[in-house]
Enzyme design. Structure first.
Site, PDB file in Angstrom:
ATOM      1  N   HIS A   1      55.069 -55.556 -15.951  1.00 37.11           N
ATOM      2  CA  HIS A   1      53.922 -56.587 -16.011  1.00 37.11           C
ATOM      3  C   HIS A   1      54.589 -57.988 -16.174  1.00 37.11           C
ATOM      4  CE1 HIS A   1      54.853 -54.625 -19.953  1.00 37.11           C
ATOM      5  NE2 HIS A   1      54.516 -55.577 -20.411  1.00 37.11           N
TER       6      HIS A   1
ATOM      7  N   HIS B   1      53.805 -61.623 -18.128  1.00 36.70           N
ATOM      8  CA  HIS B   1      52.931 -62.088 -19.071  1.00 36.70           C
ATOM      9  C   HIS B   1      52.830 -63.826 -18.742  1.00 36.70           C
ATOM     10  CE1 HIS B   1      53.534 -59.235 -22.636  1.00 36.70           C
ATOM     11  NE2 HIS B   1      54.639 -58.973 -21.915  1.00 36.70           N
TER      12      HIS B   1
HETATM   13  P1  AMP Z   1      55.916 -55.707 -23.479  1.00 36.54           P
HETATM   14  O1  AMP Z   1      55.886 -54.223 -22.812  1.00 36.54           O
HETATM   15  O2  AMP Z   1      57.080 -55.929 -24.573  1.00 36.54           O
HETATM   16  O3  AMP Z   1      55.870 -57.024 -22.238  1.00 36.54           O
HETATM   17  O4  AMP Z   1      54.432 -55.616 -24.344  1.00 36.54           O
HETATM   18  C1  AMP Z   1      53.300 -55.263 -23.814  1.00 36.54           C
HETATM   19  C2  AMP Z   1      52.272 -56.086 -23.922  1.00 36.54           C
HETATM   20  O5  AMP Z   1      51.023 -55.351 -23.514  1.00 36.54           O
HETATM   21  C3  AMP Z   1      52.223 -56.645 -25.267  1.00 36.54           C
HETATM   22  O6  AMP Z   1      51.943 -58.002 -25.238  1.00 36.54           O
HETATM   23  C4  AMP Z   1      50.633 -55.930 -25.825  1.00 36.54           C
HETATM   24  O7  AMP Z   1      50.142 -56.860 -26.581  1.00 36.54           O
HETATM   25  C5  AMP Z   1      50.037 -55.530 -24.495  1.00 36.54           C
HETATM   26  N1  AMP Z   1      49.140 -54.355 -24.668  1.00 36.54           N
HETATM   27  C6  AMP Z   1      49.420 -53.202 -25.173  1.00 36.54           C
HETATM   28  N2  AMP Z   1      48.305 -52.454 -24.839  1.00 36.54           N
HETATM   29  C7  AMP Z   1      47.439 -53.278 -24.497  1.00 36.54           C
HETATM   30  C8  AMP Z   1      46.081 -52.844 -23.826  1.00 36.54           C
HETATM   31  N3  AMP Z   1      45.397 -51.579 -24.015  1.00 36.54           N
HETATM   32  N4  AMP Z   1      45.405 -53.852 -23.229  1.00 36.54           N
HETATM   33  C9  AMP Z   1      45.796 -54.991 -22.992  1.00 36.54           C
HETATM   34  N5  AMP Z   1      47.146 -55.363 -23.328  1.00 36.54           N
HETATM   35  C10 AMP Z   1      48.072 -54.548 -24.085  1.00 36.54           C
END
Ligand code: AMP
Length: 139
Positions: A103, A105
């Site tokens: 993903h 951001h």
């Molecule tokens: P990272 O893998 O470090 O990029 O972080 C995962 C991101 O996913 C974080 O910013 C979380 O806040 C976000 N996140 C986790 N679960 C969910 C969800 N169910 N819906 C939306 N965002 C999520």
């Protein structure tokens, strides 16, 4: 590298098994609001095809995905009235990755406004309002 786990939370969102506040979707990608926004209008863009991170994603999918990242980033900046955006993408735990479906951001930014610390749940109404602003900019 560890194999892709189809039970990660973003795979569940793609399958409709978990809710998400969606702002954009097409055949390649889904964009939805981060539930712990580090900036107002914090959006995540993911491919529909399974990939753990930048190390294993098919280059053709990555090429298509980054075009969606650009499209949503432009809408997030315009819709949120931001001055810029930070784009982040993490690989493996050592690289800061928590959810193992690749993903990007998109973090709208304003001069002098720092990112909030990670791990803080956002206000649901505010996230929904920001999603509407971004969707409106997407047209
Ligand atoms: P990272 O893998 O470090 O990029 O972080 C995962 C991101 O996913 C974080 O910013 C979380 O806040 C976000 N996140 C986790 N679960 C969910 C969800 N169910 N819906 C939306 N965002 C999520």
């Amino acid at each position: 590298m560890t194999a892709y786990d189809p039970n990660n939370i973003f795979a569940k969102i793609l399958r409709g098994e978990m809710p998400a506040t969606k702002v954009y979707e097409d055949d390649v990608a889904l964009a939805f609001m981060d539930i712990m926004p580090r900036a107002d209008g914090h959006v995540l863009v993911i491919p529909k095809a399974p990939a753990r991170n930048l190390m294993d994603i098919d280059p053709g999918v990555l090429s298509a995905l980054i075009q969606r990242v650009q499209k949503v980033a432009k809408a997030a900046v315009a819709g949120m009235g931001a001055e810029g955006a930070s784009i982040q993408q993490f690989n493996e735990s050592a690289g800061g990755q928590i959810v193992f479906h690749i993903h990007f951001h998109i973090l709208p930014r304003w001069t002098g406004v720092p990112l909030r610390p990670p791990g803080q749940m956002g206000d649901k109404a505010a996230i929904a309002a920001h999603a509407e602003m971004i969707k409106a900019a997407l047209g």
